[in-house]
Every structure is written in C-alpha cells, then in structure tokens.
Design a protein around this motif. Structure first.
Motif, PDB file in Angstrom:
ATOM      1  N   PRO A 125       0.822  -1.228   0.000  1.00 43.03           N
ATOM      2  CA  PRO A 125       0.000   0.000   0.000  1.00 43.03           C
ATOM      3  C   PRO A 125       0.851   1.271   0.000  1.00 43.03           C
ATOM      4  CG  PRO A 125      -0.782  -1.517   1.678  1.00 43.03           C
ATOM      5  CD  PRO A 125       0.490  -2.073   1.136  1.00 43.03           C
ATOM      6  N   LEU A 126       2.004   1.216   0.652  1.00 41.93           N
ATOM      7  CA  LEU A 126       2.893   2.374   0.663  1.00 41.93           C
ATOM      8  C   LEU A 126       3.453   2.652  -0.730  1.00 41.93           C
ATOM      9  CD1 LEU A 126       4.307   4.559   2.304  1.00 41.93           C
ATOM     10  CD2 LEU A 126       6.126   2.909   2.748  1.00 41.93           C
ATOM     11  N   ASP A 169       3.054   8.610  -6.604  1.00 36.67           N
ATOM     12  CA  ASP A 169       2.820   9.994  -7.028  1.00 36.67           C
ATOM     13  C   ASP A 169       4.042  10.882  -6.833  1.00 36.67           C
ATOM     14  OD1 ASP A 169       0.252   9.273  -7.646  1.00 36.67           O
ATOM     15  OD2 ASP A 169      -0.582   9.958  -5.737  1.00 36.67           O
ATOM     16  N   GLU A 170       4.938  10.493  -5.933  1.00 36.40           N
ATOM     17  CA  GLU A 170       6.118  11.305  -5.646  1.00 36.40           C
ATOM     18  C   GLU A 170       7.252  10.915  -6.592  1.00 36.40           C
ATOM     19  OE1 GLU A 170       6.955  10.350  -1.629  1.00 36.40           O
ATOM     20  OE2 GLU A 170       5.039  11.088  -0.889  1.00 36.40           O
ATOM     21  N   LEU A 177      12.920  -2.027  -1.774  1.00 40.58           N
ATOM     22  CA  LEU A 177      13.049  -2.363  -0.357  1.00 40.58           C
ATOM     23  C   LEU A 177      12.244  -3.617  -0.024  1.00 40.58           C
ATOM     24  CD1 LEU A 177      14.239  -1.368   2.358  1.00 40.58           C
ATOM     25  CD2 LEU A 177      12.112  -0.127   2.692  1.00 40.58           C
ATOM     26  N   MET A 178      11.031  -3.702  -0.551  1.00 46.27           N
ATOM     27  CA  MET A 178      10.184  -4.868  -0.329  1.00 46.27           C
ATOM     28  C   MET A 178      10.820  -6.120  -0.937  1.00 46.27           C
ATOM     29  SD  MET A 178       6.148  -5.290  -1.296  1.00 46.27           S
ATOM     30  CE  MET A 178       6.418  -4.768  -2.969  1.00 46.27           C
ATOM     31  N   LEU A 179      11.370  -5.997  -2.133  1.00 50.76           N
ATOM     32  CA  LEU A 179      12.037  -7.127  -2.780  1.00 50.76           C
ATOM     33  C   LEU A 179      13.267  -7.569  -1.989  1.00 50.76           C
ATOM     34  CD1 LEU A 179      12.285  -9.026  -5.240  1.00 50.76           C
ATOM     35  CD2 LEU A 179      13.651  -7.232  -6.313  1.00 50.76           C
ATOM     36  N   PRO A 196       9.779   7.457  -9.871  1.00 45.95           N
ATOM     37  CA  PRO A 196       8.683   7.398  -8.901  1.00 45.95           C
ATOM     38  C   PRO A 196       9.142   6.829  -7.556  1.00 45.95           C
ATOM     39  CG  PRO A 196       8.014   6.443 -10.991  1.00 45.95           C
ATOM     40  CD  PRO A 196       9.482   6.706 -11.082  1.00 45.95           C
ATOM     41  N   GLY A 197       8.551   7.296  -6.490  1.00 43.29           N
ATOM     42  CA  GLY A 197       8.889   6.815  -5.150  1.00 43.29           C
ATOM     43  C   GLY A 197       8.542   5.355  -4.944  1.00 43.29           C
TER      44      GLY A 197
END
Length: 67
Positions: free
Chosen positions: A4-5, A11-12, A28-30, A20-21
């Motif tokens: 969700p983050l 958008d950033e 990081l998730m990977l 994109p952010g």
C-alpha cells in the motif's frame, strides 16, 4: 505492508531523475523478501549443526552392555 505504501509513493518523484517513489519502496520490499528466502534456506543447515551427533560406537557399546 509495503505494497500500500508503494501505491501512495507512486505519485512522488525524485527531484533529479524523476523516478517514482514506488520504485524505492518496491526495491526495499524485494530486498526484504530475498532476505527472508535466504534465512529460510539456511535454517536446515543451522539446525543440522546444532543437532546432537549420532555416535554409532556409543550405541554399539550400550547394546553390548545391555543398556
């Protein structure tokens, strides 16, 4: 929890590269996913090192003495 983050951070954008952010959050998730996979694949090796050693000679002596 990072998914969700990533949707929110899409958008950033970074000031210079305009990336994109969500890219950094997805990386990081990977990385944490690969770290978890590595830890899970190392568990059998770690457990084997801490397992009690099976001593065949001690078993044979115990049988010979009637234990």
């Amino acid at each position: 929890m990072a998914w969700p983050l990533a949707e929110i951070a899409a958008d950033e954008k970074t000031p210079i590269l305009q990336v994109p952010g969500s890219v950094s959050v997805t990386c990081l998730m990977l990385g944490f996913t690969l770290l978890a996979v590595t830890a899970l694949t190392k568990l059998p090796e770690i457990w084997a090192e801490h397992a009690p050693a099976h001593d065949a000679q001690a078993d044979a002596e115990a049988l010979a003495h009637g234990a």
